[in-house]
Design an enzyme around this catalytic site. Structure first.
Site, mmCIF file in Angstrom:
data_model
loop_
_atom_site.group_PDB
_atom_site.id
_atom_site.type_symbol
_atom_site.label_atom_id
_atom_site.label_comp_id
_atom_site.label_asym_id
_atom_site.label_seq_id
_atom_site.Cartn_x
_atom_site.Cartn_y
_atom_site.Cartn_z
ATOM 1 N N LYS A 90 0.808 -1.212 0.000
ATOM 2 C CA LYS A 90 0.000 0.000 0.000
ATOM 3 C C LYS A 90 0.846 1.269 0.000
ATOM 4 C CE LYS A 90 -1.768 -1.142 4.031
ATOM 5 N NZ LYS A 90 -0.788 -2.154 4.495
ATOM 6 N N HIS A 218 0.113 -3.428 15.063
ATOM 7 C CA HIS A 218 0.761 -2.310 14.363
ATOM 8 C C HIS A 218 0.692 -1.114 15.297
ATOM 9 C CE1 HIS A 218 2.036 0.547 11.372
ATOM 10 N NE2 HIS A 218 1.936 -0.312 10.383
ATOM 11 N N GLY A 259 5.535 0.811 10.686
ATOM 12 C CA GLY A 259 5.856 2.038 11.397
ATOM 13 C C GLY A 259 7.344 2.317 11.496
ATOM 14 N N GLU A 292 5.951 -5.633 8.793
ATOM 15 C CA GLU A 292 5.310 -5.059 7.619
ATOM 16 C C GLU A 292 5.855 -3.656 7.319
ATOM 17 O OE1 GLU A 292 1.211 -5.107 8.680
ATOM 18 O OE2 GLU A 292 1.140 -7.277 8.939
ATOM 19 N N PRO A 293 7.171 -3.518 7.082
ATOM 20 C CA PRO A 293 7.717 -2.189 6.793
ATOM 21 C C PRO A 293 7.230 -1.665 5.443
ATOM 22 C CG PRO A 293 9.371 -3.869 6.409
ATOM 23 C CD PRO A 293 8.199 -4.570 7.032
ATOM 24 N N GLY A 294 6.856 -0.407 5.404
ATOM 25 C CA GLY A 294 6.443 0.235 4.161
ATOM 26 C C GLY A 294 7.339 1.412 3.846
ATOM 27 N N ARG A 295 7.139 2.506 4.594
ATOM 28 C CA ARG A 295 7.926 3.718 4.338
ATOM 29 C C ARG A 295 9.421 3.471 4.506
ATOM 30 N NH1 ARG A 295 5.937 7.844 6.195
ATOM 31 N NH2 ARG A 295 4.049 7.027 7.105
ATOM 32 N N ASP A 336 -0.454 11.428 4.690
ATOM 33 C CA ASP A 336 0.651 10.888 5.476
ATOM 34 C C ASP A 336 1.294 11.942 6.370
ATOM 35 O OD1 ASP A 336 2.192 8.578 6.114
ATOM 36 O OD2 ASP A 336 3.849 9.347 4.924
ATOM 37 N N ASP A 368 -8.702 23.495 -6.549
ATOM 38 C CA ASP A 368 -9.049 23.435 -5.138
ATOM 39 C C ASP A 368 -8.051 24.252 -4.321
ATOM 40 O OD1 ASP A 368 -9.728 22.760 -2.518
ATOM 41 O OD2 ASP A 368 -10.239 20.708 -3.047
ATOM 42 N N TYR A 396 3.580 6.739 0.335
ATOM 43 C CA TYR A 396 2.206 7.223 0.209
ATOM 44 C C TYR A 396 2.126 8.444 -0.702
ATOM 45 C CZ TYR A 396 1.715 3.936 3.970
ATOM 46 O OH TYR A 396 1.756 2.779 4.722
#
Length: 422
Positions: A90, A218, A259, A292-295, A336, A368, A396
């Site tokens: 994600k 998490h 995180g 679950e590392p993402g960033r 984010d 906008d 993100y």
């Protein structure tokens, strides 16, 4: 500009020095041009060459530095030698990134059918996927069953009912709530079982004949306090013990979530995780620990480049419009809580060479009024068609962009590079 193309090696010495082999032949990378970044040919030179090659480019673009990804994986293995990373798709679903991470040994955290399809399309085994969404549609559960994704999370009895009906062979991880107070995104607002709910959730799975093979949590994303990991692991241990007390099958998986960042907090997190696992699971034979590392893998690996498409001067204030914004690749400001920075790309044919800076507002392209990228930011004088370079734009960003207002403002092209790492 030295470049490397799989199957057609150019700049051979650069290829050998960068040790590209595991990534170079990976699905999602193989056959694509990878530019070797050196002190002589750095990121700015690469960006300049991309712009020179496509002078009429009307969209922003990104550069993915595979050298950064390799270094981050090396660091992860050093700090967390017993924790298998399941990259959170994600965060950034770029196929070259996913393919590279797979070649480096990562597995994957998918939250939807679409994310599972991306991973499987690269030839990655479904055994390397955890369906880490505690609430899944029935159709998506059926899809997971057909493709062999057999590990998922849950935090309600209703999810047990769906899994039992449509994918009874799926093993479950019970997601418990444990938030860090410092997290910008406290995921416990939406997911995670409360302590008093755990007994019912374990018994519901046992009664349905669905195997609960472990626990996940998490602590939150964006500034989460790594000290919370100790408490979360202790809480997970109590669930393991409760399941044993109920006579359930022995649990074997501990999912410590995401995180993580690549800053000094990683050292603190690694220390806390090691100590807590030793204290609470030291005698648990066969324990498998995943995360679950993402960033962690994406944020610093991507550089965004966007073109100035408009300008207005009001006294000392300089206002610019660019061809990307908060509805596009810079959506991390909204979703984010990102604090971004940028600098002008200095090319011979660009006009932003004045050393003086001005208070500046940078707008995105939509109509906008919230589409503001930067405000009260110091930049030198720019002109229409100049370019701004945004580092650390991998987390993100492209994953949450839209086509609001008719603008296809998100990144269309991701170029590959590989820097020399220490």
């Amino acid at each position: 500009m030295p470049s490397l193309v799989s199957g057609e090696i150019q700049a051979k010495d650069a290829a050998e020095s960068l040790s590209l082999n595991p990534i170079f032949s990976a699905s999602g990378v193989k056959g694509k041009r990878v530019t070797a970044l050196t002190k002589e040919c750095d990121m700015s030179h690469l960006i300049e060459s991309i712009i020179a090659d496509k002078p009429d480019m009307d969209s922003s673009f990104s550069v993915l530095d595979l050298g950064v990804v390799m270094e981050l994986m090396d660091k992860w293995v050093t700090k967390f030698p017993t924790v298998q990373p399941f990259y959170a798709v994600k965060c950034n679903p770029d196929i070259s990134l996913i393919g590279a991470l797979a070649a480096l040994g990562s597995s994957f955290d998918c939250a939807s059918k679409a994310e599972i399809q991306i991973v499987l399309s690269l030839g990655i085994s479904p055994d390397r996927i955890v369906y880490a969404n505690p609430c899944k549609s029935e159709s998506d559960i059926k899809y997971a069953a057909t493709v062999g994704v057999n590990l998922a999370t849950y935090d309600s009895v209703y999810e047990v009912d769906k899994v039992q009906k449509w994918h009874p062979k799926c093993e479950l991880l019970l997601r418990i709530k444990y938030d860090s107070e410092g997290a910008l995104a406290s995921l416990g607002v939406k997911y995670g079982a409360l302590p008093e709910e755990v007994p019912e959730l374990l018994k519901a799975a046992e009664a349905a004949g669905v195997n609960v093979t472990g626990v996940s949590f998490h602590i939150g994303s964006g500034g989460a306090d790594p000290l919370a990991l100790s408490g979360a692991i202790e809480a997970a241990k109590s669930v393991f013990e409760m399941a044993s007390h109920f006579g359930m099958s022995r649990m074997s998986i501990l999912d410590i979530g995401g995180g993580f960042t690549c800053g000094p907090e990683l050292d603190v997190a690694a220390t806390k995780v090691k100590a807590a696992i030793l204290a609470h699971f030291g005698d648990h034979q066969g324990l498998v620990v995943i995360a679950e590392p993402g960033r962690y893998f994406t944020e610093t690996a991507f550089t965004l480049v966007s073109r100035v498409i408009g300008k207005r001067v009001r006294g000392e204030l300089r206002e610019y419009w660019i061809n990307d914004g908060v509805y596009g690749s810079i959506s991390n400001i909204i979703y984010d809580h990102a604090t971004i920075r940028c600098a002008p790309l200095r090319q011979k044919n660009l006009t932003c060479v004045d050393a003086k800076t001005y208070p500046t507002t940078v707008f995105g392209p939509t109509c906008d009024c919230i589409d503001i990228v930067l405000k009260d930011y110091q930049l030198p004088e720019l002109q229409v068609n100049d370019w701004l370079v945004f580092p650390n734009m991998g987390a993100y960003t492209i994953s949450s962009g839209t086509n609001f207002n008719g603008f296809t403002s998100a990144v269309k092209h991701v170029y590959l590079a590989c820097s020399e790492q220490s």
